[in-house]
Scaffold this motif. Structure first.
Motif, PDB file in Angstrom:
ATOM      1  N   VAL A 188      67.949  33.008   7.386  1.00  0.00           N
ATOM      2  CA  VAL A 188      67.608  33.500   6.054  1.00  0.00           C
ATOM      3  C   VAL A 188      67.260  32.342   5.129  1.00  0.00           C
ATOM      4  N   THR A 189      66.722  32.682   3.972  1.00  0.00           N
ATOM      5  CA  THR A 189      66.468  31.693   2.932  1.00  0.00           C
ATOM      6  C   THR A 189      67.724  31.580   2.065  1.00  0.00           C
ATOM      7  N   THR A 190      67.643  30.794   1.015  1.00  0.00           N
ATOM      8  CA  THR A 190      68.823  30.564   0.190  1.00  0.00           C
ATOM      9  C   THR A 190      69.270  31.799  -0.585  1.00  0.00           C
ATOM     10  N   ASP A 191      68.422  32.843  -0.667  1.00  0.00           N
ATOM     11  CA  ASP A 191      68.850  34.073  -1.343  1.00  0.00           C
ATOM     12  C   ASP A 191      69.470  35.075  -0.372  1.00  0.00           C
ATOM     13  N   GLY A 192      69.594  34.677   0.901  1.00  0.00           N
ATOM     14  CA  GLY A 192      70.240  35.534   1.888  1.00  0.00           C
ATOM     15  C   GLY A 192      69.323  36.466   2.632  1.00  0.00           C
ATOM     16  N   ASN A 193      68.028  36.465   2.310  1.00  0.00           N
ATOM     17  CA  ASN A 193      67.082  37.353   2.965  1.00  0.00           C
ATOM     18  C   ASN A 193      66.275  36.630   4.045  1.00  0.00           C
ATOM     19  N   LEU A 194      65.700  37.420   4.952  1.00  0.00           N
ATOM     20  CA  LEU A 194      64.969  36.860   6.089  1.00  0.00           C
ATOM     21  C   LEU A 194      63.958  35.786   5.675  1.00  0.00           C
ATOM     22  N   ASP A 195      63.985  34.690   6.415  1.00  0.00           N
ATOM     23  CA  ASP A 195      63.066  33.571   6.198  1.00  0.00           C
ATOM     24  C   ASP A 195      61.825  33.780   7.059  1.00  0.00           C
ATOM     25  N   PRO A 196      60.634  33.927   6.468  1.00  0.00           N
ATOM     26  CA  PRO A 196      59.427  34.132   7.271  1.00  0.00           C
ATOM     27  C   PRO A 196      59.199  33.040   8.315  1.00  0.00           C
ATOM     28  N   VAL A 197      59.550  31.796   7.991  1.00  0.00           N
ATOM     29  CA  VAL A 197      59.377  30.710   8.963  1.00  0.00           C
ATOM     30  C   VAL A 197      60.261  30.935  10.171  1.00  0.00           C
ATOM     31  N   SER A 198      61.515  31.285   9.959  1.00  0.00           N
ATOM     32  CA  SER A 198      62.434  31.544  11.061  1.00  0.00           C
ATOM     33  C   SER A 198      62.002  32.770  11.863  1.00  0.00           C
ATOM     34  N   VAL A 199      61.491  33.783  11.177  1.00  0.00           N
ATOM     35  CA  VAL A 199      61.004  34.973  11.876  1.00  0.00           C
ATOM     36  C   VAL A 199      59.879  34.598  12.836  1.00  0.00           C
ATOM     37  N   ALA A 200      58.936  33.791  12.365  1.00  0.00           N
ATOM     38  CA  ALA A 200      57.815  33.381  13.222  1.00  0.00           C
ATOM     39  C   ALA A 200      58.309  32.641  14.463  1.00  0.00           C
ATOM     40  N   GLU A 201      59.380  31.873  14.316  1.00  0.00           N
ATOM     41  CA  GLU A 201      59.925  31.112  15.447  1.00  0.00           C
ATOM     42  C   GLU A 201      60.564  32.016  16.500  1.00  0.00           C
ATOM     43  N   GLN A 202      60.930  33.233  16.112  1.00  0.00           N
ATOM     44  CA  GLN A 202      61.603  34.142  17.042  1.00  0.00           C
ATOM     45  C   GLN A 202      60.645  35.111  17.738  1.00  0.00           C
ATOM     46  N   VAL A 203      59.380  35.092  17.392  1.00  0.00           N
ATOM     47  CA  VAL A 203      58.422  36.026  17.974  1.00  0.00           C
ATOM     48  C   VAL A 203      58.170  35.693  19.444  1.00  0.00           C
ATOM     49  N   THR A 204      58.206  36.725  20.298  1.00  0.00           N
ATOM     50  CA  THR A 204      57.891  36.605  21.718  1.00  0.00           C
ATOM     51  C   THR A 204      56.883  37.698  22.065  1.00  0.00           C
ATOM     52  N   PRO A 205      56.366  37.709  23.296  1.00  0.00           N
ATOM     53  CA  PRO A 205      55.449  38.785  23.688  1.00  0.00           C
ATOM     54  C   PRO A 205      56.068  40.177  23.596  1.00  0.00           C
ATOM     55  N   ARG A 206      57.400  40.252  23.561  1.00  0.00           N
ATOM     56  CA  ARG A 206      58.061  41.565  23.495  1.00  0.00           C
ATOM     57  C   ARG A 206      58.370  42.010  22.063  1.00  0.00           C
ATOM     58  N   THR A 207      58.091  41.162  21.093  1.00  0.00           N
ATOM     59  CA  THR A 207      58.388  41.513  19.707  1.00  0.00           C
ATOM     60  C   THR A 207      57.419  42.571  19.206  1.00  0.00           C
TER      61      THR A 207
END
Length: 458
Positions: A188-207
């Motif tokens: 998450v970012t500093t406000d506690g919500n999902l971080d777009p950068v971290s989300v992109a790092e978790q993407v796989t062909p099954r996402t």
């Protein structure tokens, strides 16, 4: 410590006029800023069910001019006796007038015996769609049902991966599991919500989808998440169960899930929820999946292999219609209390003792979090001190992060999760009392207790 509600230097009688108030978080933020500045509110309020009591309160004030502080005080009646400050007293979830309205609605349903199906369902859905500013709403038996139906409607199937945060209520991950899909945790970012950068790092062909949560009512970075979703052809379902009325919910997603649990900002007399979307096809899929896979308009005729029994009952929809008129007014109270906390705790924030959220227009103020310097030991000690010495009840939402839950699937699904910001924030967060029934005197007591506990001897 008494917190001032208006700037004494402001000229009494100055007014604020402008475009119509919509009852959403941005409009309520504007009203609160005007009230705090001693400015009379003359903005017209739109004619909508959810804004009816807000319009009535502002109209009554404008028809009998007086000190803005007196108007504010009228919004926050003091309880008869305050021996302690509870975090969320159940007996004050609804005001006396709201209880009467709910009882009358139930009595009418009782007379008709239309308990499960009935005309209130469609009317409630129309009112919820209007409240959310969306084309369609599908009312459900709970917020969890809404999440499951929305995920299925956007195409989440068994084996697919859905990216979500670890600091939400268990319903978020459980909705993914209920689809047979795999929850994948991002930071998450500093406000506690999902971080777009971290989300992109978790993407796989099954996402297949991203499931952001507007934590505590604060809108996530939906534009950033939408950019990631577009880059990888993903769908977005918003867990907006804590963010009813927040400006922008649904704008960047395929669908959003709402909750009308009694403890939410718009709480009914039992569990209920809704999927809101601008896409009629998604709404239709939710209706089919939410009622045994039956074809719309054809009794007991299936058009899908299976479905759930996840529709809202006519009984709860009728109560919802009776209680929705207080939505804007309840939001105004929460927003005013949030600003008051931020201002009152500013010295502690400047000293680095506590960190408070930014008072911003993209928030429903479902919860009011502060971050305690020193991590979990200091946070837990402060929580105990406030309860033991000052009889002020605080809490931690949610006490155990998803990847720290000791469940049979922990290692399989979450063993490799690396969420440094999520864990850092979680170990420091403490939630202060904030609800539509909280009085100004009770809030003053909370603030006084925080100063006494963090500035001993001063």
């Amino acid at each position: 410590m008494t917190v001032s509600t208006a700037d004494p230097a402001t000229t009494t009688g100055s007014t604020a006029t402008g475009s119509a108030l919509l009852g959403d978080s941005r409009s309520l933020h504007r009203v609160v800023e005007d009230l705090a500045g001693g400015v009379r509110i003359t903005h017209p309020v739109r004619e909508a069910l959810a804004d009816r009591e807000l319009a009535s309160a502002l109209s009554a004030w404008n028809s009998a001019p007086g000190d803005p502080d007196l108007f504010v005080a009228s919004l926050f009646p003091e309880p008869a006796q305050v021996s302690h400050v509870p975090f969320l007293p159940k007996e004050r979830l609804l005001s006396p007038r709201e209880k009467s309205a709910a009882a009358e609605a139930f009595a009418q349903v009782l007379e008709s015996c239309e308990f499960t199906s009935g005309p209130a369902v469609t009317a409630f859905e129309d009112a919820v769609a209007d409240l959310a500013g969306m084309n369609c709403a599908v009312a459900t038996g709970s917020g969890t049902d809404a999440l499951v139906l929305a995920l299925r409607a956007v195409g989440v199937e068994p084996g697919d991966e859905v990216i979500l945060p670890a600091n939400s209520f268990a319903a978020t991950e459980n909705a993914v599991f209920a689809c047979g899909a795999v929850p994948v945790l991002a930071d998450v970012t500093t406000d506690g919500n999902l971080d777009p950068v971290s989300v992109a790092e978790q993407v796989t062909p099954r996402t297949v989808a991203v499931l952001p949560v507007h934590l505590y009512g604060k809108l996530a970075d939906m534009a950033g998440l939408r950019a990631v979703a577009d880059r990888y052809a993903l769908r977005i379902v918003e867990d907006a169960c804590q963010a009813i009325g927040v400006t922008g919910v649904g704008r960047y997603s395929d669908a959003a899930a709402l909750s009308f649990n009694p403890y939410k900002n718009v709480g009914l007399c039992g569990k209920a929820g809704a999927v809101v979307t601008d896409t009629a096809e998604i709404a239709e899929r939710c209706r089919v999946a939410g009622y045994h896979g039956f074809a719309p308009g054809r009794k007991n005729v299936k058009c899908e292999a299976y479905g759930l029994n996840a529709r809202v009952d006519n009984t709860m929809a009728a109560i919802g219609l009776a209680l929705l008129p207080w939505t804007g007014l309840r939001g105004l109270r929460r927003t005013y209390l949030a600003r008051r906390y931020v201002e009152a705790l500013r010295p502690l924030a400047e000293e680095g003792v506590l960190e408070t959220p930014v008072f911003a227009p993209d928030h429903s103020w479902h919860l009011f979090p502060v971050l305690v310097d020193g991590g979990a030991p200091a946070r837990d000690a402060l929580l105990d001190e406030l309860a033991r010495r000052n009889r002020v009840e605080t809490d931690v939402y949610y006490p155990v992060l998803t990847h720290r839950q000791q469940t049979p699937v922990r290692e399989r699904f979450f063993g490799r999760a690396r969420l440094p910001r999520t864990e850092w924030l979680h170990d420091r967060v403490l939630h202060l009392p904030l609800h539509a029934g909280l009085s100004l005197g009770e809030q003053d007591r909370v603030v006084e207790a925080l100063y006494a506990a963090t500035r001993p001897g001063r």
